[in-house]
Write a protein that holds these residues in place. Structure first.
Motif, PDB file in Angstrom:
ATOM      1  N   THR A 374       0.853  -1.190   0.000  1.00 39.56           N
ATOM      2  CA  THR A 374       0.000   0.000   0.000  1.00 39.56           C
ATOM      3  C   THR A 374       0.891   1.244   0.000  1.00 39.56           C
ATOM      4  O   THR A 374       2.130   1.157  -0.026  1.00 39.56           O
ATOM      5  N   SER A 375       0.248   2.390   0.067  1.00 35.87           N
ATOM      6  CA  SER A 375       0.981   3.656   0.120  1.00 35.87           C
ATOM      7  C   SER A 375       1.422   4.009   1.539  1.00 35.87           C
ATOM      8  O   SER A 375       2.105   5.027   1.737  1.00 35.87           O
ATOM      9  N   LEU A 376       1.061   3.194   2.530  1.00 39.78           N
ATOM     10  CA  LEU A 376       1.314   3.520   3.933  1.00 39.78           C
ATOM     11  C   LEU A 376       2.796   3.758   4.244  1.00 39.78           C
ATOM     12  O   LEU A 376       3.121   4.728   4.960  1.00 39.78           O
ATOM     13  N   PRO A 377       3.751   2.916   3.777  1.00 40.73           N
ATOM     14  CA  PRO A 377       5.157   3.198   4.100  1.00 40.73           C
ATOM     15  C   PRO A 377       5.611   4.582   3.635  1.00 40.73           C
ATOM     16  O   PRO A 377       6.342   5.273   4.351  1.00 40.73           O
ATOM     17  N   LEU A 378       5.184   4.998   2.450  1.00 40.85           N
ATOM     18  CA  LEU A 378       5.550   6.321   1.953  1.00 40.85           C
ATOM     19  C   LEU A 378       4.918   7.417   2.800  1.00 40.85           C
ATOM     20  O   LEU A 378       5.564   8.413   3.136  1.00 40.85           O
ATOM     21  N   GLN A 379       3.677   7.241   3.179  1.00 38.64           N
ATOM     22  CA  GLN A 379       2.995   8.247   4.000  1.00 38.64           C
ATOM     23  C   GLN A 379       3.662   8.398   5.370  1.00 38.64           C
ATOM     24  O   GLN A 379       3.794   9.502   5.895  1.00 38.64           O
ATOM     25  N   LEU A 380       4.111   7.285   5.939  1.00 42.38           N
ATOM     26  CA  LEU A 380       4.802   7.344   7.226  1.00 42.38           C
ATOM     27  C   LEU A 380       6.125   8.089   7.095  1.00 42.38           C
ATOM     28  O   LEU A 380       6.487   8.887   7.967  1.00 42.38           O
ATOM     29  N   LEU A 381       6.866   7.829   6.015  1.00 43.27           N
ATOM     30  CA  LEU A 381       8.134   8.525   5.791  1.00 43.27           C
ATOM     31  C   LEU A 381       7.904  10.032   5.677  1.00 43.27           C
ATOM     32  O   LEU A 381       8.642  10.836   6.261  1.00 43.27           O
ATOM     33  N   MET A 382       6.877  10.426   4.949  1.00 42.23           N
ATOM     34  CA  MET A 382       6.565  11.840   4.783  1.00 42.23           C
ATOM     35  C   MET A 382       6.176  12.480   6.119  1.00 42.23           C
ATOM     36  O   MET A 382       6.560  13.622   6.412  1.00 42.23           O
ATOM     37  N   LEU A 383       5.424  11.753   6.943  1.00 38.97           N
ATOM     38  CA  LEU A 383       5.022  12.272   8.246  1.00 38.97           C
ATOM     39  C   LEU A 383       6.230  12.486   9.155  1.00 38.97           C
ATOM     40  O   LEU A 383       6.329  13.509   9.849  1.00 38.97           O
ATOM     41  N   ILE A 384       7.156  11.542   9.155  1.00 36.90           N
ATOM     42  CA  ILE A 384       8.345  11.657  10.012  1.00 36.90           C
ATOM     43  C   ILE A 384       9.151  12.899   9.650  1.00 36.90           C
ATOM     44  O   ILE A 384       9.590  13.660  10.530  1.00 36.90           O
ATOM     45  N   THR A 385       9.362  13.152   8.358  1.00 37.86           N
ATOM     46  CA  THR A 385      10.138  14.324   7.959  1.00 37.86           C
ATOM     47  C   THR A 385       9.419  15.618   8.355  1.00 37.86           C
ATOM     48  O   THR A 385      10.066  16.598   8.755  1.00 37.86           O
ATOM     49  N   SER A 386       8.102  15.622   8.263  1.00 36.98           N
ATOM     50  CA  SER A 386       7.350  16.809   8.651  1.00 36.98           C
ATOM     51  C   SER A 386       7.495  17.095  10.144  1.00 36.98           C
ATOM     52  O   SER A 386       7.660  18.252  10.564  1.00 36.98           O
TER      53      SER A 386
END
Length: 406
Positions: A374-386
Motif C-alpha cells: 500500500t501507500s502507507l510506508p511512503l505516508q509514514l516517511l513523509m510524516l516523520i520528515t514533517s
C-alpha cells in the motif's frame, strides 16, 4: 539593497520584473515534475528497470545540491545576471541531449546537466533579498513562489498528455522550448541586483563562511526547510510507483495526482505573501509544519484503517503543499537574513542541503515502498520528515527567545 528600486519590465538596467522571477523559479520546478508521468514509458523505452529510471529524479536532485554550493558564491562574486544566463543556456542544451540520448546512461548524464537550471530558483530568491528586508522579502518570495507553484500544478498534466499523444520525448521538447524562451526573457529583463562592494575573490568569500556556518539560527532555518520539503521529495520519489503499481492510474490521471501538492502550495504561498509581514517568519513556519503534520497524520490513520485509495493518498498530499507553501518562503527569508551580505551564498548552501536531503529521501521512498503493498510506508516517511521540521523551527523560536532574554 533594502530600498526597492524602480522596476521597468523588459529593461535590463533596472531590477527584474516579478514575472521574470516567477518564471526563473518555475522552470526548475517544471523540469522536476513534467516528466514524472513518463517514467514507466521511459523505463520500457530504454529497456531498464524502473529503479534505474528513477535515478533521473535522485541523481538530478544530488547534482543540483552540489551545483547550488557553487551557484551562490559565483553569483556573489560575478553577479546574478551572468550566472542565470549561463545556467539557462546549459539547461536548454542538456534538455536537447536528453531527447537524443541513445542509452539510459547517456540520458542520465544529460539529465544531471539539466541541474544547471537550479540557478533560477536560487537566484530569484537572492534577487528578492537584495531588494527587500527580511519580513518583506518573505512576503515577496511568497508571491514569487505562489506564481511558481502554478507550474508543478499543471506541468505533470501537460507531461502526461504529451506522453500519451506523442511519447516521452515530446515532454523534453516542451522543456527545451520553455528554457529557450525564459533565457530570452532574462536577457532583456534581468537587471543586476547584487550589492555593490561584493567580495572580489572566492578566498575573500571563504573567509566570511565561518560567520554564516556558525550561526545557529541559519542552521535552524535550513533544517526546517529541508525537513519540510523532505516530505515533498519523498512524494516525488514514491508517487509514480504508488500511482501505477498500487492504484493502477494511467499517465494522464497520474499527472493529475502529481499536481495535488501544487494546489496546496499555491494557497500556502498566498498566505505567506499576505501574512508574513504581520505575523513574522517564525510563526508562519510553525503554522506550516503543523498543517503538514496534521494532514499526513490523518492520511496515515485512514490508510492504516484499510480505507486507503488514490483519492486519499493524493488528496491529503495537498496538505504537504499547503504546509510547504507557508514554510519555504519564510524559512528562506530567515536563512538569507542571518547574514544579508552573503545572501546568494546562504541561498545556495541552504538549497544544497534541501535538495541533497531530497535526493536521499526520493531514493529512500523507493526502498520503503517495497516494505508493503500500500501507500502507507511512503505516508509514514513523509510524516516523520514533517515532524522533524516542526522540531527544527521550535528550536529556532527557543533560540531567539533565549537571545532576547540574554
Amino acid at each position: 539593497m533594502n530600498t526597492p528600486r524602480a522596476v521597468r519590465f523588459l529593461d535590463r538596467r533596472t531590477p527584474p520584473h516579478i514575472t521574470t522571477l516567477v518564471l526563473l523559479a518555475g522552470i526548475g520546478a517544471m523540469n522536476m515534475s513534467a516528466f514524472l508521468p513518463s517514467l514507466p514509458a521511459m523505463s520500457v523505452h530504454f529497456d531498464t528497470p524502473y529503479s534505474v529510471m528513477q535515478l533521473s529524479v535522485s541523481l538530478y536532485l544530488a547534482t543540483t545540491a552540489v551545483l547550488q554550493l557553487l551557484i551562490g558564491p559565483f553569483a556573489d562574486r560575478y553577479g546574478r545576471r551572468p550566472v542565470v544566463l549561463a545556467s539557462l543556456a546549459i539547461f536548454t542544451l542538456a534538455t536537447v541531449g536528453c531527447i537524443l540520448a541513445p542509452t539510459v546512461e547517456i540520458f542520465l548524464a544529460f539529465r544531471m546537466m539539466q541541474g544547471a537550471v537550479a540557478a533560477g530558483f536560487v537566484l530569484s530568491r537572492a534577487v528578492v533579498r537584495d531588494m527587500y528586508p527580511q519580513n518583506e522579502a518573505a512576503s515577496m518570495i511568497g508571491y514569487v513562489t505562489m506564481g511558481m507553484s502554478l507550474v508543478p500544478m499543471f506541468a505533470p498534466m501537460i507531461g502526461g498528455a504529451l506522453d500519451e499523444r506523442f511519447g516521452w520525448q515530446a515532454t523534453f521538447a516542451f522543456l527545451a522550448v520553455s528554457g529557450l524562451l525564459i533565457l530570452a526573457l532574462s536577457w532583456v529583463d534581468l537587471g543586476e541586483t547584487a550589492p555593490e562592494g561584493r567580495a572580489t575573490s572566492f578566498r575573500a568569500q571563504i573567509r566570511d563562511y565561518p560567520e554564516l556556518l556558525t550561526a545557529r539560527r541559519f542552521w535552524g532555518y535550513v533544517l526546517a526547510a529541508a525537513f519540510a520539503s523532505g516530505a515533498f521529495f519523498a512524494f516525488l520519489g514514491g508517487a509514480p510507483y504508488v500511482a501505477s503499481d498500487v492504484y493502477g492510474l494511467d499517465a494522464f490521471w497520474a499527472g493529475v495526482g502529481f499536481g495535488a501538492p501544487a494546489v496546496g502550495y499555491a494557497l500556502g504561498n498566498f498566505l505567506s505573501g499576505r501574512y508574513s509581514v504581520r505575523f513574522g517568519v517564525n510563526a508562519m513556519i510553525l503554522y506550516g509544519t503543523l498543517v503538514t503534520s496534521i494532514g499526513l497524520s490523518t492520511a496515515v490513520a485512514i490508510t492504516a484503517s484499510g480505507f486507503g485509495s488514490a483519492l486519499v493518498f493524493f488528496g491529503f498530499c495537498t496538505f504537504v503543499g499547503l504546509g510547504n507553501g507557508m514554510v519555504m518562503p519564510n524559512a528562506t527569508a530567515g536563512m538569507l537574513s542571518v547574514r544579508p551580505h552573503l545572501a546568494a551564498t546562504a541561498s545556495g548552501l541552504g538549497s544544497a542541503f534541501l535538495i541533497g536531503g531530497g535526493a536521499a529521501l526520493s531514493v529512500l521512498a523507493g526502498v520503503v515502498l517495497h516494505w508493503g503493498t500500500t501507500s502507507l510506508p511512503l505516508q509514514l516517511l513523509m510524516l516523520i520528515t514533517s515532524l522533524m521540521s516542526l522540531g527544527a523551527i521550535r528550536y529556532v523560536i527557543r533560540r531567539e527567545r533565549h537571545l532576547a532574554e540574554g
